[in-house]
Design an enzyme around this catalytic site. Structure first.
Site, PDB file in Angstrom:
ATOM      1  CE  LYS A 131      -4.115  -2.026   2.035  1.00 27.12           C
ATOM      2  NZ  LYS A 131      -5.085  -2.065   3.107  1.00 27.12           N
ATOM      3  CG  ASP A 174      -8.355   0.045   3.115  1.00 19.60           C
ATOM      4  OD1 ASP A 174      -9.189  -0.760   2.665  1.00 19.60           O
ATOM      5  OD2 ASP A 174      -7.132  -0.171   3.137  1.00 19.60           O
TER       6      ASP A 174
HETATM    7  P1  NAP Z   1       0.511  -3.767   8.459  1.00 22.03           P
HETATM    8  O1  NAP Z   1       0.702  -2.433   7.841  1.00 22.03           O
HETATM    9  O2  NAP Z   1       1.528  -4.828   8.202  1.00 22.03           O
HETATM   10  O3  NAP Z   1       0.407  -3.539  10.060  1.00 22.03           O
HETATM   11  C1  NAP Z   1       0.377  -4.613  10.947  1.00 22.03           C
HETATM   12  C2  NAP Z   1       0.156  -4.101  12.383  1.00 22.03           C
HETATM   13  O4  NAP Z   1      -0.032  -5.263  13.190  1.00 22.03           O
HETATM   14  C3  NAP Z   1       1.316  -3.320  12.978  1.00 22.03           C
HETATM   15  O5  NAP Z   1       0.828  -2.319  13.821  1.00 22.03           O
HETATM   16  C4  NAP Z   1       2.045  -4.406  13.794  1.00 22.03           C
HETATM   17  O6  NAP Z   1       2.752  -3.913  14.915  1.00 22.03           O
HETATM   18  C5  NAP Z   1       0.878  -5.203  14.290  1.00 22.03           C
HETATM   19  N1  NAP Z   1       1.268  -6.545  14.668  1.00 22.03           N
HETATM   20  C6  NAP Z   1       1.683  -7.527  13.836  1.00 22.03           C
HETATM   21  N2  NAP Z   1       1.950  -8.641  14.553  1.00 22.03           N
HETATM   22  C7  NAP Z   1       1.686  -8.339  15.865  1.00 22.03           C
HETATM   23  C8  NAP Z   1       1.752  -9.081  17.083  1.00 22.03           C
HETATM   24  N3  NAP Z   1       2.133 -10.352  17.080  1.00 22.03           N
HETATM   25  N4  NAP Z   1       1.367  -8.474  18.224  1.00 22.03           N
HETATM   26  C9  NAP Z   1       0.954  -7.190  18.207  1.00 22.03           C
HETATM   27  N5  NAP Z   1       0.881  -6.421  17.094  1.00 22.03           N
HETATM   28  C10 NAP Z   1       1.240  -7.008  15.930  1.00 22.03           C
HETATM   29  O7  NAP Z   1      -0.882  -4.418   8.042  1.00 22.03           O
HETATM   30  P2  NAP Z   1      -2.252  -3.633   7.669  1.00 22.03           P
HETATM   31  O8  NAP Z   1      -2.287  -3.274   6.224  1.00 22.03           O
HETATM   32  O9  NAP Z   1      -2.433  -2.528   8.637  1.00 22.03           O
HETATM   33  O10 NAP Z   1      -3.347  -4.782   7.859  1.00 22.03           O
HETATM   34  C11 NAP Z   1      -3.633  -5.270   9.161  1.00 22.03           C
HETATM   35  C12 NAP Z   1      -4.870  -6.153   9.150  1.00 22.03           C
HETATM   36  O11 NAP Z   1      -6.009  -5.449   8.708  1.00 22.03           O
HETATM   37  C13 NAP Z   1      -4.750  -7.374   8.248  1.00 22.03           C
HETATM   38  O12 NAP Z   1      -5.222  -8.488   8.968  1.00 22.03           O
HETATM   39  C14 NAP Z   1      -5.674  -7.066   7.102  1.00 22.03           C
HETATM   40  O13 NAP Z   1      -6.245  -8.234   6.518  1.00 22.03           O
HETATM   41  C15 NAP Z   1      -6.746  -6.246   7.793  1.00 22.03           C
HETATM   42  N6  NAP Z   1      -7.455  -5.365   6.838  1.00 22.03           N
HETATM   43  C16 NAP Z   1      -8.791  -5.580   6.679  1.00 22.03           C
HETATM   44  C17 NAP Z   1      -9.484  -4.795   5.775  1.00 22.03           C
HETATM   45  C18 NAP Z   1     -10.953  -5.031   5.543  1.00 22.03           C
HETATM   46  O14 NAP Z   1     -11.461  -4.663   4.486  1.00 22.03           O
HETATM   47  N7  NAP Z   1     -11.671  -5.591   6.499  1.00 22.03           N
HETATM   48  C19 NAP Z   1      -8.832  -3.779   5.044  1.00 22.03           C
HETATM   49  C20 NAP Z   1      -7.469  -3.566   5.268  1.00 22.03           C
HETATM   50  C21 NAP Z   1      -6.786  -4.378   6.176  1.00 22.03           C
HETATM   51  P3  NAP Z   1       4.312  -3.441  14.820  1.00 22.03           P
HETATM   52  O15 NAP Z   1       4.275  -2.039  14.329  1.00 22.03           O
HETATM   53  O16 NAP Z   1       4.808  -3.601  16.202  1.00 22.03           O
HETATM   54  O17 NAP Z   1       4.985  -4.389  13.858  1.00 22.03           O
END
Ligand code: NAP
Length: 492
Positions: A283, A320
């Protein structure tokens, strides 16, 4: 064989050809087929038949001698197959060329094939030209190790004007299985549902025809994609293709696994792709590459949608933000502060959306400095506005945490709890009071571990499926508001 014929007949309305993968039969079945091959071909009349005995080194199951294989092929050829697949590597080629000429005298056309199980060959155009000299159809099945390899396969296929089939195996190759028209492929291969896949990456005849609209593709068909790494789990192809088919829009939406965004962008420009849904981890790269972006992309630094402009560049949009708000819009008047768990791309969209609605936000993240950075960025952005809405940062809520003014809505945006780690809970020690609205943006599974705990404590809960549908619906409007064509409306 009777079961295989019944299977082929069951799919008659979806397929044009049947490949008899004789190597996958047991030895007694192979022997029986030798006495019965003509009846088998007759039972499949109306469908072209391909005779193949694939060696293990090419991904098949034939591990006996080459002389036995040729004998089997020669015996079966007499049954009148439409095609025979003959491997065109140098090793033992003269005998196979003899087999090819014998096939031609019987009216059977020759597919000259090469299989590259662990790579895409460097000089793929040269290889295709060589295969076209040997066979009536050149076929290359190769394994792309990244999107750059896939791009090379597409460009070689598109510049080769003799009959060909070029297919990518494995997860990076999937687009080549469903985009035959874009590759100029003579045909593609599928495996029947609930049977062993004859090669990795096969889809089913039903999905190919009904979801990917394979048979109806033409030069006018517009292609769209979802990119991510991984991407196979994405529900977006089902959503967008179903809507394209229902609305009669001449378009196909394909999942593309992308390791390197810059290579993908060249691929997207060349095809071209008219619109792209962007997921983790691309993204931010998409936001940086877009020639024009909307306010949401500027504010969040994340772009989940690319729309092709007339000059071939892409416009970046963040749907989003709109998608996130849709499922909770009616609840917002009761919320005076929110906690966003996570500081990644989705957290940025959620926190920005909430602050734009006038709701102060506490960003809690495992890596505190990322939460700090996000809160600072949001304050810089909203500090310039008339009503001063503030963001704060903090660590993930622990057992005795009191979220105070931010407890009205807790938004879970980390990937913790998502399939397959369904027991994961990013705030396992936090005790819900029962008064919070808890919104987990994950949609697989529909009830995550944290939502289950929140529900048991009496909280109102919302999952991510409404957000998924709303952001996808916004993308669909963007995809179809550019000059889309409906089938039967192709003009000149
Ligand atoms: P991202 O940019 O990779 O961010 C991941 C986040 O999760 C970071 O804040 C990370 O923390 C945290 N994290 C990862 N592993 C962790 C753990 N074990 N314990 C605590 N925190 C942890 O990903 P994203 O794009 O934001 O997406 C995140 C989620 O949202 C995904 O599951 C995605 O499928 C979902 N999503 C859903 C929709 C929908 O339409 N419903 C749309 C977009 C995204 P750190 O900074 O410490 O690494």
């Amino acid at each position: 064989m009777t079961r295989n014929i019944a299977l082929a007949n069951a799919y008659r309305s979806d397929i044009d050809l049947v490949e008899l993968r004789v190597d996958l039969l047991s030895v007694p079945e192979q022997q029986r087929l030798c006495g019965d091959a003509r009846n088998v071909v007759e039972a499949l009349s109306g469908l072209e038949t391909i005779l193949t005995v694939r060696r293990t080194r090419d991904g098949g199951a034939w591990d006996r001698s080459e002389s036995e294989r040729y004998e089997l092929l020669r015996t079966l050829l007499a049954a009148g197959f439409a095609w025979i697949d003959i491997e065109a590597d140098d090793d033992g080629l003269p005998e196979r060329l003899e087999l090819a000429s014998q096939a031609r005298t019987l009216g059977t056309r020759v597919i000259a094939s090469r299989h590259f199980m662990d790579r895409v060959p460097g000089e793929i155009e040269h290889e295709l030209a060589r295969l076209s000299e040997i066979g009536d159809c050149a076929k290359i099945a190769a394994t792309p190790l990244g999107v750059e390899d896939l791009r090379n396969m597409f460009s070689a296929a598109r510049s080769h004007h003799a009959p060909h089939v070029i297919l990518g195996m494995g997860s990076y190759g999937f687009p080549s299985r469903v985009m035959s028209h874009a590759l100029g492929n003579l045909f593609t291969f599928t495996s029947a549902a609930d049977t062993r896949q004859a090669a990795s990456g096969h889809t089913t005849p039903d999905l190919l025809r009904n979801l990917y609209g394979h048979a109806a593709c033409s030069d006018k068909t517009r292609y769209f994609a979802v990119i991510g790494n991984p991407v196979a789990h994405s529900k977006s192809p089902e959503y967008h293709n179903t809507r394209f088919r229902a609305d009669g829009v001449d378009a196909v939406y394909v999942p593309v696994q992308v390791d390197d965004f810059a290579s993908f962008l060249s691929f997207a420009r060349e095809l071209p792709l008219h619109g792209v849904s962007v997921t983790v981890p691309h993204k931010q790269a998409a936001a940086q590459s877009a020639a024009v972006v909307d306010e949401g992309v500027t504010a969040t630094g994340a772009c989940n949608t690319l729309i092709r402009l007339e000059n071939g560049e892409y416009r970046g949009v963040n749907t989003d933000i709109e998608g996130f708000l849709r499922p909770i819009r009616d609840l917002l008047p009761t919320v005076s502060g929110a906690t966003v768990v996570g500081a990644g791309g989705a957290a940025r969209a959620a926190a920005y959306a909430l602050m734009r609605e006038g709701i102060p936000v506490l960003v809690c993240n495992r890596t505190l400095k990322r939460a700090d950075a996000l809160a600072a960025e949001l304050n810089a952005l909203f500090g310039q506005r008339e009503s001063l809405i503030r963001a704060e940062a903090g660590p993930l809520p622990a057992e005795e945490s009191d979220l105070g003014a931010y407890a009205g809505l807790i938004v879970q945006t980390t990937s913790v709890g998502m399939h397959p780690d369904t027991e994961g809970d990013p705030i396992p020690d936090y005790r819900f009071r029962g008064t919070e609205i808890v919104y987990d943006i994950i949609y697989t599974p529909p009830v995550t571990a944290v939502l289950r705990r929140a529900g048991a404590a009496g909280c109102r809960t919302v999952n991510g499926s409404g957000m998924f549908t709303a952001q996808a619906a916004a993308q669909y409007r963007l995809f179809t508001s550019t000059p889309a064509r409906t089938r039967g409306d192709h003009g000149t």
